[in-house]
Design a protein around this motif. Structure first.
Motif, short mmCIF file in Angstrom:
data_model
loop_
_atom_site.label_atom_id
_atom_site.label_comp_id
_atom_site.label_asym_id
_atom_site.label_seq_id
_atom_site.Cartn_x
_atom_site.Cartn_y
_atom_site.Cartn_z
N MET A 1 6.26 4.39 -4.36
CA MET A 1 7.46 5.18 -4.11
C MET A 1 7.10 6.64 -3.82
N GLU A 2 6.12 7.13 -4.57
CA GLU A 2 5.68 8.51 -4.33
C GLU A 2 5.13 8.64 -2.91
N CYS A 74 9.64 -7.33 5.89
CA CYS A 74 10.84 -6.56 5.59
C CYS A 74 11.51 -6.97 4.27
N ASN A 75 11.78 -5.99 3.45
CA ASN A 75 12.68 -6.14 2.32
C ASN A 75 14.02 -5.62 2.83
N PRO A 76 15.05 -6.41 3.01
CA PRO A 76 15.35 -7.66 2.34
C PRO A 76 15.22 -8.93 3.18
N ALA A 102 5.52 3.01 8.36
CA ALA A 102 5.56 1.56 8.16
C ALA A 102 5.21 1.27 6.70
N ASP A 103 6.20 0.82 5.95
CA ASP A 103 5.97 0.45 4.56
C ASP A 103 5.44 -0.98 4.56
N GLU A 104 4.16 -1.12 4.31
CA GLU A 104 3.52 -2.46 4.39
C GLU A 104 3.13 -2.96 3.00
N ILE A 105 3.98 -2.62 2.02
CA ILE A 105 3.65 -3.00 0.65
C ILE A 105 3.62 -4.52 0.45
N TYR A 106 4.33 -5.25 1.33
CA TYR A 106 4.33 -6.73 1.23
C TYR A 106 3.33 -7.38 2.18
N ARG A 107 2.43 -6.62 2.74
CA ARG A 107 1.58 -7.18 3.82
C ARG A 107 0.75 -8.38 3.36
N LEU A 131 -0.39 -1.59 -4.87
CA LEU A 131 -0.82 -2.77 -5.62
C LEU A 131 0.32 -3.46 -6.35
N SER A 132 1.54 -2.90 -6.25
CA SER A 132 2.65 -3.45 -7.06
C SER A 132 2.98 -4.89 -6.73
N LYS A 133 2.92 -5.25 -5.45
CA LYS A 133 3.40 -6.58 -5.05
C LYS A 133 2.25 -7.58 -4.95
N MET A 140 1.09 -0.10 -12.91
CA MET A 140 -0.05 0.82 -12.74
C MET A 140 0.30 2.01 -11.84
N ARG A 141 1.37 1.88 -11.06
CA ARG A 141 1.82 2.92 -10.14
C ARG A 141 0.71 3.38 -9.19
N ILE A 142 0.05 2.41 -8.56
CA ILE A 142 -0.99 2.75 -7.59
C ILE A 142 -0.49 2.41 -6.18
#
Ligand SMILES: Cc1ncc(COP(=O)(O)O)c(C=O)c1O
Length: 305
Positions: A1-2, A74-76, A102-107, A131-133, A140-142
């Motif tokens: 998020m940061e 994509c979320n959602p 590009a938010d690729e947190i779900y990649r 690393l959240s997903k 861990m907030r990384i």
């Protein structure tokens, strides 16, 4: 998020504008608004399976547009934009020179082919990950941002004078995750089987269409047949059936008529949640709904990602 906060505050100033591809993670809009950045939502069309609407994006780019923001997968919606779509996005934003966040947190949470990273297509990409997903290390907030060096230097300044650095405990855990690549994908097989379980249960108990879930941990269920308000339906489900879903409208107007379901819960909860959904829906649900679950949009075959 940061990472999102730092990226948005670095590419745009108060009074500037960013385009947010919708339906999408509502935090993009909220963060930009907190920073005094004007947000212009770009709706995507349900009948294309919420593919990127490149004409709609091109039509909204103006002199104050500093970035286009999207999540991929994509979320959602669970869509994973094809390489061709992303190349199209690079092309239609070329003349303006704006950034693409590009938010690729779900990649790493993909169920067919690994999504193309925007960072491989243009040097105007600001790629966000974490690393959240993929590693289930949300606590861990990384997270990280990958971008051209001058932008990284500006973002590092902001990061240094706010957070300074991730805690040493989190850094040690992250180091272990990066040492053993299995950490970066260990949640995928389990999620893949729960995704299948959810789709099968929807077919047996609900019989409504959904967007093909190619990535993330979500299925976007098309409830247009049964309600004109996804918010009212989500509220009713929570109140009367004890099932938590999110209304598509909370991700942007173009998400109206859909419910976001998550397969992140335990197998028992996924199955029980769908059973209750079938029971609650106005049609009567369960075996009373004869139509098999169908996907609204079959992804075009042969597409590369
Ligand atoms: C698209 C997207 N980006 C970012 C985040 C936030 O991730 P984190 O917990 O790593 O800050 C989420 C969380 O749900 C998300 O869905």
């Amino acid at each position: 998020m940061e990472a999102l906060f730092v990226a948005l505050s670095t590419v745009a100033d108060p009074g500037d504008q960013v385009l947010v591809v919708e339906p999408n993670f509502w935090c993009f809009r909220r963060i930009a608004e907190i920073l005094g950045i004007e947000v212009v939502g770009v709706p995507s069309r349900a009948d294309t399976g919420f593919d990127l609407d490149l004409d709609a994006i091109a039509a909204r780019i103006g002199p104050r547009t500093k970035a286009v923001v999207l999540s991929n997968p994509c979320n959602p919606t669970g869509r994973s934009f094809s390489r061709e779509q992303l190349e199209g996005l690079v092309r239609v934003t070329e003349a303006s020179g704006c950034w693409i966040i590009a938010d690729e947190i779900y990649r790493e949470l993909f169920y067919d082919r690994r999504p193309t990273s925007l960072g491989t297509l243009t040097d105007r990409a600001v790629v966000v990950g974490g690393l959240s997903k993929c590693s289930s290390l949300m606590g861990m907030r990384i997270g990280w941002v990958i971008a051209p060096r001058p932008l990284c230097q500006a973002m590092t300044g902001l990061h240094t004078y706010t957070v300074m650095c991730a805690s040493s405990v989190s850094q040690l855990v992250a180091r272990e995750a990066f040492r053993d690549p299995r950490w970066l994908e260990w949640t995928r097989p389990e999620l893949a089987s729960k995704r299948l379980l959810l789709l099968q249960a929807l077919e047996a108990e609900v019989g409504l269409p959904c967007v093909p879930s190619e990535g993330s941990l979500f299925v976007f269920l098309d409830v247009r047949e049964v309600t004109s308000s996804s918010l009212a339906l989500a509220e009713g489900l929570a109140r009367d059936a004890g099932v938590v879903t999110l209304p598509g409208s909370s991700f942007g107007e173009s998400g109206e008529g859909f419910l976001r379901l998550s397969f992140g819960a335990t197998e028992e909860h996924v199955v029980e949640g769908v059973r209750r959904l079938g029971w609650y829906l106005p049609e009567g649900g369960g075996s009373a709904v004869a139509a098999p679950a169908r996907t609204v949009f079959a992804p075009a075959s042969g597409r590369s990602r």
